[in-house]
Write a protein that holds these residues in place. Structure first.
Motif, short mmCIF file in Angstrom:
data_model
loop_
_atom_site.label_atom_id
_atom_site.label_comp_id
_atom_site.label_asym_id
_atom_site.label_seq_id
_atom_site.Cartn_x
_atom_site.Cartn_y
_atom_site.Cartn_z
N LEU A 131 0.57 -1.01 0.26
CA LEU A 131 0.28 0.16 -0.15
C LEU A 131 0.58 0.82 0.20
O LEU A 131 0.41 1.97 -0.47
N GLU A 171 3.43 -3.55 -5.41
CA GLU A 171 1.08 -3.78 -5.29
C GLU A 171 0.68 -4.28 -4.45
O GLU A 171 1.76 -5.44 -4.57
N PRO A 172 0.08 -3.72 -3.90
CA PRO A 172 -1.19 -4.66 -2.79
C PRO A 172 -1.70 -5.83 -3.51
O PRO A 172 -1.69 -6.06 -5.18
N GLY A 173 -1.63 -7.10 -3.39
CA GLY A 173 -2.39 -8.52 -3.46
C GLY A 173 -2.71 -8.57 -2.73
O GLY A 173 -2.37 -8.93 -1.03
N PRO A 174 -3.78 -10.00 -2.69
CA PRO A 174 -4.69 -10.67 -1.68
C PRO A 174 -3.10 -11.73 -1.43
O PRO A 174 -3.59 -12.38 -0.20
N GLU A 175 -2.10 -12.34 -1.78
CA GLU A 175 -1.19 -12.87 -1.23
C GLU A 175 -0.75 -12.47 -0.31
O GLU A 175 0.78 -13.31 0.59
N ARG A 176 -0.78 -11.59 -0.20
CA ARG A 176 -0.23 -10.44 1.15
C ARG A 176 -1.70 -9.74 2.02
O ARG A 176 -1.77 -8.40 1.79
N VAL A 193 -4.37 -8.63 4.24
CA VAL A 193 -4.38 -7.62 5.31
C VAL A 193 -5.25 -7.68 6.57
O VAL A 193 -6.69 -7.58 6.25
#
Ligand SMILES: Nc1ncnc2c1ncn2[C@@H]1O[C@H](COP(=O)(O)OP(=O)(O)OP(=O)(O)O)[C@@H](O)[C@H]1O
Ligand SMILES: [Mg+2]
Lengths: 293, 332
Positions: free
Chosen positions: A68, A85-90, A92
């Motif tokens: 983010l 960049e953000p992604g669903p594998e990280r 939150v």
């Protein structure tokens, strides 16, 4: 006491590598260096707690890992690939649950599951998977309630279920239980340990709670006060799992770890809060106003 | 000591009941009694004041005169309807006769061109205001969403919106009239120019509250929710559909309610000047007429205009209640 530079912490092929990060926020009067040279390697399946005084930059670290924020220098490597960049594998888990208030618990998880597994799961499988994750956090009884119809602890559970349902490589949690009362928090910690026992996720969790950090973590990362905050010390927690808060209360090692963290926070990184304004210098009232750079 | 306690208990019991009764009475008074009292007082003062105001068209109408005109207007409507029915019957008979005489006769049916009654005019007004409002909504909501999403577009358009927002419909109307007469030329027009002019003026004035509220609603979405969207890597369309629209629905509806109110107010003025056969034209015609009933008829129109405005607002409120997830945002 383990120092950051200790040989023991050099991990050959880290799963997640937070590599020499500086973070400078642009402000009206020049840049504000929030983080300086934050460097941390994390193994797969490790549970890391990030602890430090308010405003030191914990959330900033987490947001950089989440993608983010962009680090000014340095970067994040996940399985040796840079992420920016953000992604669903990280996934939150945000401090204040941040569920979509117009969706039910089920629909909130569904939004995430649909996004991540649209190509690999059938409709039936998705439904099963959503229900499985809600069951995991003991929310299956209130699946079809909306956030304003459930308690704070329940909302946080759904937030965790949503993150878990993405099957992330790294689970990032920003004070997930900060807004909860002590009893609910203890309950949630137990749930989290239970889940962690089953799934063995790689987790970075921010906390203000020393007991929580010791109880849940494999390592506790303690941050110095900002500006130019960095990692002060890292504490290995080698308590046997599964852990029980009751039996640990009298455990010598547990209490040693606890006091290590307390010493770091309240002696080495004693925070001198000036309530009225952060800019004005602190009046030298007594010996208390010693602040480490 | 013990006796007094018992007594005290009794007192508090009866007091509780008394208090309950009092509260109920209070509620009744607030919901029913006070409004009725307010209205009665208003009617009374109106009646007295009316007797003391003498205009060139006679005494200012009091409540009774207005009620009389209501029934007169309704009767006129019925007579007009009967006339229309009679007209079509006559025409049919005539056509049948002509057909009987000459089988090759092509039947022509002419429409009845009678006077628009008060009730027809109410419907015309409702249709005009709704069309104008819908046109405005179709432009304003997407534009507002876009402005809320893009800071740059917002900065670019905001000054213009702030300048156009306070412009009175009367200023737009001549321009709209001229543009409509210049551009809308057709031998067989689907709608009359006066309708189009009124509608466009309504749209121009009701556009702004919707644009502003929508863009504020979109730009003030909780950053946590936006972060959720980022972490999930939602596509722009999904992002708008799943996050932006639902999150800003309460603000969009607030804007829509404001706009509908503005639209209804603007409409009356627009119809007066554009001569669109609605309530505005009714008021204007009665004023030009200058008969002894005119003022009472205008007053009747005023009451109807107010009442319809109130009902429209209530309808919007109900709609808002239905679609909004945030019940606290829906207030009277
Ligand atoms: N977007 C930003 N712009 C400018 N300064 C920022 C921004 N975000 C954070 N900061 C600053 O960076 C520092 C670290 O903030 P951060 O939110 O990471 O602290 P934290 O450790 O998470 O605190 P807390 O425990 O209270 O949540 C603070 O001094 C804050 O003022
Ligand atoms: Mg924080």
């Amino acid at each position: 006491m383990n120092k950051v530079t200790d040989e023991a912490h050099v991990i050959e092929h880290p799963f997640l590598n937070i590599s020499h990060i500086d973070m400078v926020f642009p402000t009206d009067n020049g840049g504000f260096t929030a983080l300086k040279e934050v460097d941390l390697q994390i193994k797969k399946g490790e549970f890391i707690s990030l602890i430090g005084h308010s405003g030191c930059g914990k959330s900033t670290v987490l947001n950089i890992v989440a993608g983010l924020y962009q680090a000014t220098t340095g970067g994040i490597l996940l399985k040796n690939k840079e992420v920016n960049e953000p992604g669903p594998e990280r996934a939150v888990v945000f401090q204040n649950h941040s569920l979509l208030p117009w969706l039910t618990a089920y629909q909130n998880v569904e939004l995430a599951v649909k996004q991540v597994f649209a190509k690999t799961m059938s409709k039936g499988e998705m439904k099963e998977w959503i229900e499985y994750n809600l069951k995991l956090v003991h929310m299956d009884h209130a699946m079809h309630k909306r956030p304003d119809e459930i308690s704070g602890g329940m909302k946080q559970r759904v937030g965790i279920a949503r993150a878990l349902a993405m099957q992330p490589e790294v689970l990032l949690m920003d004070e997930p239980f900060g807004a909860l009362d002590a009893l609910t928090r203890a309950h949630m910690q137990d749930s989290l340990m239970e889940i962690q026992n089953e799934l063995n996720n790689t987790v970075i969790m921010i906390t203000h709670d020393v007991d929580e950090a010791v109880l849940l973590s494999d390592r506790i990362v303690m941050m110095t006060n900002g500006p130019e905050a960095t990692i002060g010390e890292i504490l290995d927690v080698n308590l046997e799992r599964p852990r029980s808060r009751l039996s640990l209360a009298k455990d010598i090692e547990y209490n040693r770890l606890r006091s290590e963290v307390l010493t770091f926070l309240y002696e080495k990184q004693r925070k001198v809060e000036n309530i009225t304004s952060k800019k004005t210098t602190v009046k030298p009232q007594s010996t208390q106003s010693v602040k480490e750079a | 000591m013990s006796i007094t306690t018992v007594n005290m208990g009794d007192i508090s019991m009866s007091e509780k009941i008394l208090q309950k009764a009092k509260r109920l009475l209070n509620k009744m008074a607030n919901v029913l009694l006070l409004p009725v009292f307010g209205i009665t007082l208003f009617l009374f003062l109106w009646a007295i004041a009316a007797q003391n105001i003498n205009t060139s068209l006679g005494e200012f109408p009091g409540p009774t005169a207005v009620v009389e005109q209501f029934s007169a207007l309704y009767d006129e409507h019925n007579t007009e309807r009967d006339k229309a029915v009679a007209f079509y019957e006559r025409q049919e008979v005539r056509n049948a006769r002509k057909l009987a005489k000459n089988p090759d006769y092509v039947v022509k049916i002419r429409a009845y061109t009678g006077k628009e009654t008060f009730i027809d005019q109410i419907f015309t007004s409702l249709i005009t205001v709704t069309s104008g409002f819908l046109v405005a909504a179709v432009i304003a909501i997407p534009l507002g969403i876009w402005m809320g999403l893009s800071k740059r577009l917002n900065s670019a358009l905001n000054p213009m919106i702030q300048i156009f927002k306070p412009v009175s419909p009367l200023a737009w109307l001549p321009l709209v009239t001229m543009v409509v007469s210049a551009l809308y030329v057709s031998d067989d027009p689907m709608m009359s120019k006066s309708f189009l002019t009124s509608m466009i003026t309504v749209s121009l004035c009701s556009l702004w509250p919707m644009v502003i509220n929508t863009s504020i609603g979109v730009s003030s979405i909780d950053s946590d929710l936006l972060n959720v969207s980022k972490v999930l890597r939602l596509s722009t369309i999904t992002h708008i559909k799943k996050i932006v629209l639902p999150a800003s629905i309460p603000m969009i509806f607030t804007g829509m309610r404001l706009s509908f109110g503005v639209a209804w107010m603007v409409l009356i003025a627009a119809e007066m000047l554009a001569q669109n056969p609605g309530l505005g034209k009714f008021v204007w015609d009665e004023f030009q007429n200058g008969s002894s009933d005119s003022l009472a008829r205008i007053m009747a129109a005023v009451v109807v205009i107010g009442f319809i405005g109130f009902l429209l607002d209530r309808a919007m409120l109900q709609l808002q209640r239905k679609v909004s997830w945030d019940k606290s945002s829906v207030s009277v």
